[in-house]
Structures are given as structure tokens and as C-alpha cells.
Scaffold this motif. Structure first.
Motif, short mmCIF file in Angstrom:
data_model
loop_
_atom_site.label_atom_id
_atom_site.label_comp_id
_atom_site.label_asym_id
_atom_site.label_seq_id
_atom_site.Cartn_x
_atom_site.Cartn_y
_atom_site.Cartn_z
N LEU A 108 45.87 23.64 29.83
CA LEU A 108 45.39 25.06 29.66
C LEU A 108 46.46 25.96 30.35
O LEU A 108 46.71 25.44 31.50
CB LEU A 108 43.93 25.29 30.06
CG LEU A 108 42.68 24.47 29.41
CD1 LEU A 108 41.27 24.83 30.15
CD2 LEU A 108 42.62 25.12 27.98
N GLY A 109 46.61 27.04 29.84
CA GLY A 109 47.73 27.88 30.46
C GLY A 109 46.93 28.99 31.13
O GLY A 109 46.44 28.68 32.12
N GLN A 110 47.73 29.98 31.03
CA GLN A 110 47.16 31.23 31.95
C GLN A 110 45.64 31.65 31.44
O GLN A 110 45.45 31.75 30.35
CB GLN A 110 47.93 32.29 31.81
CG GLN A 110 49.54 32.15 32.40
CD GLN A 110 50.12 33.49 32.70
OE1 GLN A 110 49.73 34.38 33.33
NE2 GLN A 110 51.53 33.28 32.13
N GLY A 111 45.03 31.93 32.41
CA GLY A 111 43.64 32.52 32.25
C GLY A 111 42.80 32.45 33.47
O GLY A 111 43.17 32.28 34.56
N VAL A 112 41.35 32.61 32.92
CA VAL A 112 40.39 32.49 34.33
C VAL A 112 39.30 31.82 34.18
O VAL A 112 38.74 31.33 32.95
CB VAL A 112 39.86 34.35 34.27
CG1 VAL A 112 38.65 34.33 35.30
CG2 VAL A 112 40.88 35.18 34.75
N LEU A 113 38.97 30.96 35.06
CA LEU A 113 37.92 29.98 34.96
C LEU A 113 36.74 30.54 35.90
O LEU A 113 36.61 31.33 36.60
CB LEU A 113 38.32 28.41 35.63
CG LEU A 113 37.50 27.51 35.62
CD1 LEU A 113 37.54 26.87 34.37
CD2 LEU A 113 37.62 26.45 36.70
N TRP A 132 36.41 28.60 30.37
CA TRP A 132 37.66 29.30 30.47
C TRP A 132 38.01 30.25 29.39
O TRP A 132 37.66 30.24 28.35
CB TRP A 132 38.55 27.96 30.09
CG TRP A 132 40.02 28.24 30.06
CD1 TRP A 132 41.06 28.35 29.06
CD2 TRP A 132 40.84 28.55 31.34
NE1 TRP A 132 42.30 28.54 29.43
CE2 TRP A 132 42.15 28.66 31.05
CE3 TRP A 132 40.51 28.68 32.66
CZ2 TRP A 132 43.29 29.17 31.68
CZ3 TRP A 132 41.77 29.00 33.40
CH2 TRP A 132 43.13 28.90 32.98
N ARG A 166 44.67 41.72 29.81
CA ARG A 166 43.85 41.29 31.13
C ARG A 166 42.44 42.20 31.19
O ARG A 166 41.61 41.56 31.94
CB ARG A 166 44.91 41.88 32.42
CG ARG A 166 45.77 40.95 32.70
CD ARG A 166 46.66 41.30 33.46
NE ARG A 166 48.12 40.70 33.99
CZ ARG A 166 47.94 39.33 34.58
NH1 ARG A 166 46.80 39.16 35.14
NH2 ARG A 166 48.97 38.84 34.30
N ILE A 198 39.98 40.28 29.69
CA ILE A 198 39.57 38.75 30.47
C ILE A 198 38.84 39.26 31.47
O ILE A 198 37.80 38.69 31.61
CB ILE A 198 40.86 38.25 30.52
CG1 ILE A 198 41.48 37.77 29.26
CG2 ILE A 198 40.49 37.02 31.51
CD1 ILE A 198 42.98 36.89 29.57
N SER A 199 38.96 40.30 32.21
CA SER A 199 38.15 40.45 33.61
C SER A 199 37.00 41.14 33.11
O SER A 199 35.92 40.69 33.61
CB SER A 199 39.03 41.80 34.17
OG SER A 199 40.19 41.30 34.42
N ARG A 238 34.80 38.09 32.10
CA ARG A 238 34.47 37.38 33.30
C ARG A 238 33.25 37.92 33.76
O ARG A 238 32.44 37.22 34.30
CB ARG A 238 35.72 37.21 34.25
CG ARG A 238 35.22 36.34 35.43
CD ARG A 238 36.05 37.16 36.50
NE ARG A 238 35.67 36.28 37.59
CZ ARG A 238 34.76 36.68 38.65
NH1 ARG A 238 34.28 37.97 38.52
NH2 ARG A 238 34.39 35.84 39.68
N TYR A 289 48.83 33.79 37.02
CA TYR A 289 48.11 34.84 36.31
C TYR A 289 47.53 35.84 37.23
O TYR A 289 47.45 36.86 37.25
CB TYR A 289 47.04 34.14 35.64
CG TYR A 289 46.14 35.11 34.68
CD1 TYR A 289 44.64 35.48 35.31
CD2 TYR A 289 46.27 35.58 33.56
CE1 TYR A 289 44.09 36.58 34.70
CE2 TYR A 289 45.55 36.64 32.86
CZ TYR A 289 44.24 37.14 33.55
OH TYR A 289 43.42 37.78 32.94
N VAL A 293 41.28 39.74 39.15
CA VAL A 293 40.47 39.02 38.09
C VAL A 293 39.03 39.29 37.83
O VAL A 293 38.66 39.39 36.53
CB VAL A 293 40.43 37.31 38.74
CG1 VAL A 293 39.54 36.72 38.02
CG2 VAL A 293 41.91 36.93 38.51
#
Lengths: 256, 257
Positions: free
Chosen positions: A129-134, A167, A194, A197-198, A201, B13, B24
Motif C-alpha cells: 500500500l502506498g500513501q494514505g492513512v491507517l 486503510w 487530503r 481522507i482526513s 478518518r 503522507y 491526518v
């Protein structure tokens, strides 16, 4: 027919644990919700895991379970076609493919007798997996569905691992045909992506604190309910309750 | 500090996000997480507080005991800090692992409170050269979720605010030696003035910018951080640098703003 988690009292079937009801034909069982802190692997599950060790012919992957999962070199997609025999050079080059700390998406191939899980990435949709948030949640909150890879219309994609690792990543523009996608895209992610994604999350964290099941529709409704608020405000307790209440209402309307 | 392993792509990131002022969890570089502060949680202490800052959980207890003043400051009481990093916080703190971090935090607090005007130590004096109040401040790290120093300083301030020190009366007995009598009434006590107690602000450098209140993942991406303790009036009491990276003097001034 009654299964685990139920008992008969005066001809009525009553649940003995607080949890989700599962019906398979005539078998009724109740799966406990709170006690599943660790993930128990089942064949065919999709998981997201983090590499902890690089060993001789395999990688050890952390998947929020009691024992580390195993990803064998032979279960891994290699560039150059699928049917190549794994040579000694492949063994030495293992670290070039996956290092400690990398995140992968994989499917459960089999479960050993001690409960350890064996993974494989034998399809093009799995891999590093590349760029991102877990986001790490309890495994019992991830609903079992047909597919766990979702491209949400709000502009990001999400992988709901059955082990509780979620993810969130920006949707790739073209669907690349590279095998396993070992080269990660290192370009900076644009600000609009971004923000999506935030927000996703924070929505997932809100759903988890209110103990709502996670699946693509619930996440999407929560996202839409959160749009009037600022991203960082979603984590405030009052705002969280308000958003999740709205989501719950919409989901009930959907069912009813 | 406890650390979490991240993949290179995740770190990238986070760093890019900080450059664009969107972290984030949607915060900007200067936003704190939601903090929950509870006081008077432990019943057999003179004062206590519990602070939850995101995933970081700190418990502080203050016990007031009578002791002899230090030789160089005969008419003042003093504070003693002890920090215990419990193994509950992270597996790294098992056994002796947490001691280094604990002593580091305790030493930081000694420096922070070394300034004269922070706490009115003269009010802790009972008999010059003979008796004074010693406040034993015990900090327990229950969970480590990033930004320990800030959370501990908030907890210490809250616990000191909550501290009740019983009033004492000095009696002269027949032989001439002084006796101390503690008042039995639990409500007859004095409170400390904590207006001047400083709070610590940790600024972590990530990429070219600095962030306040870093989470564990953000701490894994930052090379260096600056700890500044500041009072409510804006006066600085101490500055400390942590981490292996180097900080440009200009960026230090930027951070202090």
C-alpha cells in the motif's frame, strides 16, 4: 436450530451474549460483539497488515491477532509473471519488495492449527500500500461483505480489513496493470484529496466510538452527515454523537 | 519515547500534510486535541488529577508531608517529582525500560519549577529551618499516545490546584520545643495559588514546519522537538531540545511565536 450464543427458555430462543445475529438457513447463532479484541482469521478474509520481520522465505505480518500472520514468498506476486519458480535471488531480494513497517493488503489463504494465519497476495488488487492513512479498530466492528475494497464517491478509496485495520487512500486515477504495484507513488497528494481522507478518518473514528458497524454505506452516510462541520470538530464528543445519530437514522430508514 | 513503526509512504503522507497545514485528523499545525481533565480522583491523596489528551492518559497524585527544609532555602517548602512509566502504557516500558523516560520527565519538571515565581514556596513553610511542607508529586503514565510532556504538565497543574494542605498551628510546649498540631477538620485547609504554574508546550519539527500536540505517528516523522514551558502571562521558564535532528536558530524563533 440454535447455534452458539443462544439458549432456549420456555420455548423461546434467547441470546446469551450481546452481539450480532447470524442466520444460515435454519441455524441461528449470535456472535459476541465486545469480546473480540483479537482477530481470528478465516479463509477468504481480506486483511491489511504491517510487516514486522523479514525471514528466510517469508514475511511476518502484524494483523491485530494473537499470533503474527505469515506471508510466504511463494504466495507473493512477483514482477515477471505468476508461474516463475522462486529462486535464491528472489530470496535475497525480499527486502527490496517489502521492508519492516510496510503495509500490505492480502487475503487469508489458510489457518494453521495454532491459529496463525497464512496470507497470499496472488491477485493484482492486493500488494503493497502506498500513501494514505491507517485506522485501527476492533475487528468485530467490520461487517462481512462481498467486497472490502470500496471507491467512495466522495473522492477517496477505502479498504476495510476484516482484522480491524482500515486503510484510506486517494483513488488512483488510472487502474495500473503493474503486478502487485511495488513501486509506490511518491508524489504529494493534493489538498482536496487530503481533506476527504482526513474527514473519512474522523468519521470512522466517530462510528467506532459509538459502536456502529463499519461498511461502505455507513461510512458514506457518516461522511455526508459530517459535511456541515469542520474536519477537526468531528472529534468533539457532542458533534460525534450528533453525526452518528443522523447516520443511524438514515440506515434505519434504508432498511425499513 | 514510545514509538510506532510506519511505512515510508505513510511518513511521506504525514510530512506533506503538515506542509499544507492539514494533519491526518484534520487539525492545523497549531491545534490541540480535545483534552479531558478530572480532578480529585484518588481519595487518599492531598490532591489529584487525571488528564486524557487523545490516547494519552496521565494520572497525578500530590501528597503533602511535613519535612525539613533544604539548607540553602530554610524558609521555603519544596516539591519532589517522581514519574512512573507503567508497563500498561506501552510494551517498551516493561521492567526497567520506562525509567529513563521517567527520570527525563522528572528532571524537566525540576527545571520548569526552579523559577522563583512559579509556586509560592514561602507559604509552604511552617517553622523556618525546622519544618516545612514537602509536596510529593507522583505522575503515572497510564497510556502513551503522543505528546507526553504537555499532558503531564496540564495534569500537574490541575493536581496542584486540587491540593488541599491542612492548616497547622504551632504550639509552644513547656520545655520550649515547638509542637505542630494539624487541624482535624478536613475542610480547614489552604489551597495553592497555581496561576503562575507554567504549562509545557512541545513543538515538533516535521519537514520544514512545526506542529503542536503531535500524535505517536507524527512523532515518528519528526526529527527534533522543542519543549517550552510558559506561564499564563507569557513568561518563559525553561526551554529544552529533544531529538537527534538539528534546529535552525531562525526556526526556533518562529516556534516561540
Amino acid at each position: 436450530l440454535r447455534g452458539h450464543g443462544t439458549y432456549v427458555d420456555e420455548e423461546k430462543l434467547i441470546a446469551s451474549v450481546a452481539g450480532v445475529v447470524e442466520r444460515v438457513n435454519k441455524l441461528v447463532c449470535v456472535k459476541a460483539l465486545k469480546t473480540r479484541r483479537a482477530y481470528n482469521g478465516e479463509v477468504g478474509d481480506i486483511v491489511v497488515g504491517r510487516i514486522t520481520e523479514v525471514q528466510q522465505k517469508r514475511w511476518k505480518v502484524e494483523t491485530n491477532s494473537r499470533l503474527d500472520s505469515v506471508l510466504l514468498l511463494s504466495s507473493m506476486n512477483l514482477p515477471g509473471g505468476e508461474l516463475r519458480r522462486r529462486s535464491a535471488e528472489d530470496e535475497l531480494a525480499m527486502r527490496d519488495y517489502l521492508q519492516e513497517g510496510d503495509l500490505i493488503s492480502a487475503e487469508v489463504q489458510s489457518v494453521f492449527s495454532d491459529g496463525a494465519v497464512s496470507l497470499h497476495t496472488r491477485s493484482l488488487k492486493y500488494g503493497k500500500l502506498g500513501q494514505g492513512v491507517l485506522v485501527q479498530v476492533s475487528p468485530s466492528l467490520v461487517k462481512r461483505q462481498k467486497t472490502h475494497f470500496h471507491d467512495l464517491p466522495c473522492g477517496a478509496s477505502v479498504i476495510l480489513g476484516n482484522n480491524g485495520f482500515i486503510w484510506i487512500y486517494p483513488t488512483p486515477e488510472q487502474k495500473d496493470e503493474e503486478a502487485g504495484a511495488f513501486t509506490t507513488n511518491l508524489e504529494p497528494v493534493p489538498l482536496s484529496d487530503r481533506e476527504v481522507i482526513s474527514r473519512l478518518r474522523n468519521c470512522i473514528v466517530a462510528l467506532v466510538t459509538q459502536k456502529l458497524m463499519l461498511f461502505d454505506t455507513s461510512i458514506l452516510y457518516c461522511y455526508e452527515a459530517s459535511l456541515p462541520h469542520q474536519i477537526k470538530d468531528i472529534l468533539k464528543p457532542e458533534v460525534m454523537q450528533e453525526i452518528v445519530l443522523e447516520t443511524r437514522q438514515r440506515l434505519l430508514d434504508l432498511e425499513g | 519515547m514510545a514509538s510506532v513503526v510506519l511505512s515510508e509512504a505513510e511518513k511521506l503522507y504525514i510530512v506533506h500534510g503538515v506542509q499544507e497545514d492539514l494533519r491526518v485528523d484534520g487539525r492545523s499545525c497549531e491545534d490541540y486535541r480535545c483534552a479531558e481533565v478530572e480532578t480529585d480522583v484518588v481519595s487518599n491523596t492531598s490532591g489529584s488529577a487525571r488528564v486524557k489528551l487523545g490516547h494519552t492518559d496521565i494520572l497525578v497524585g500530590v501528597k503533602a508531608e511535613i519535612g525539613t527544609p533544604k539548607l540553602e532555602k530554610p524558609d521555603e517548602g519544596y516539591l519532589e517529582f517522581f514519574v512512573d512509566c507503567s508497563a500498561n502504557a506501552t510494551p517498551e516500558f516493561e521492567g526497567r525500560g520506562g525509567e529513563e523516560l521517567g527520570t527525563e520527565i522528572a528532571n524537566t519538571f525540576y527545571r520548569v519549577f526552579s523559577c522563583e515565581s512559579t509556586v509560592d514556596l514561602k507559604s509552604l513553610c511552617i517553622n523556618p529551618r525546622d519544618h516545612c511542607w514537602v509536596l510529593y508529586v507522583d505522575v503515572l503514565l497510564l497510556e502513551c499516545g503522543g505528546n507526553l510532556f504537555d499532558a503531564v504538565s496540564i495534569a500537574v497543574k490541575a493536581a496542584l490546584f486540587n491540593t488541599r494542605i491542612p492548616k497547622v498551628r504551632i504550639l509552644e510546649s513547656e520545655e520550649g520545643s515547638k509542637e505542630i498540631e494539624l487541624s482535624d477538620d478536613p475542610y480547614d485547609c489552604m489551597r495553592l495559588n497555581v496561576d503562575e504554574v507554567p504549562c509545557i508546550v512541545t513543538l515538533s519539527k516535521i519537514g520544514y514546519r512545526h506542529v503542536v500536540d503531535a500524535t505517536l505517528q507524527e512523532e515518528a516523522c519528526s526529527l527534533a522537538s522543542l519543549l517550552i514551558s510558559v506561564t499564563s502571562k507569557g513568561a518563559l521558564t525553561s526551554i529544552k531540545k529533544l531529538g537527534k535532528g538539528s534546529l535552525d536558530p531562525e526556526s526556533i524563533f518562529e516556534m516561540m511565536e
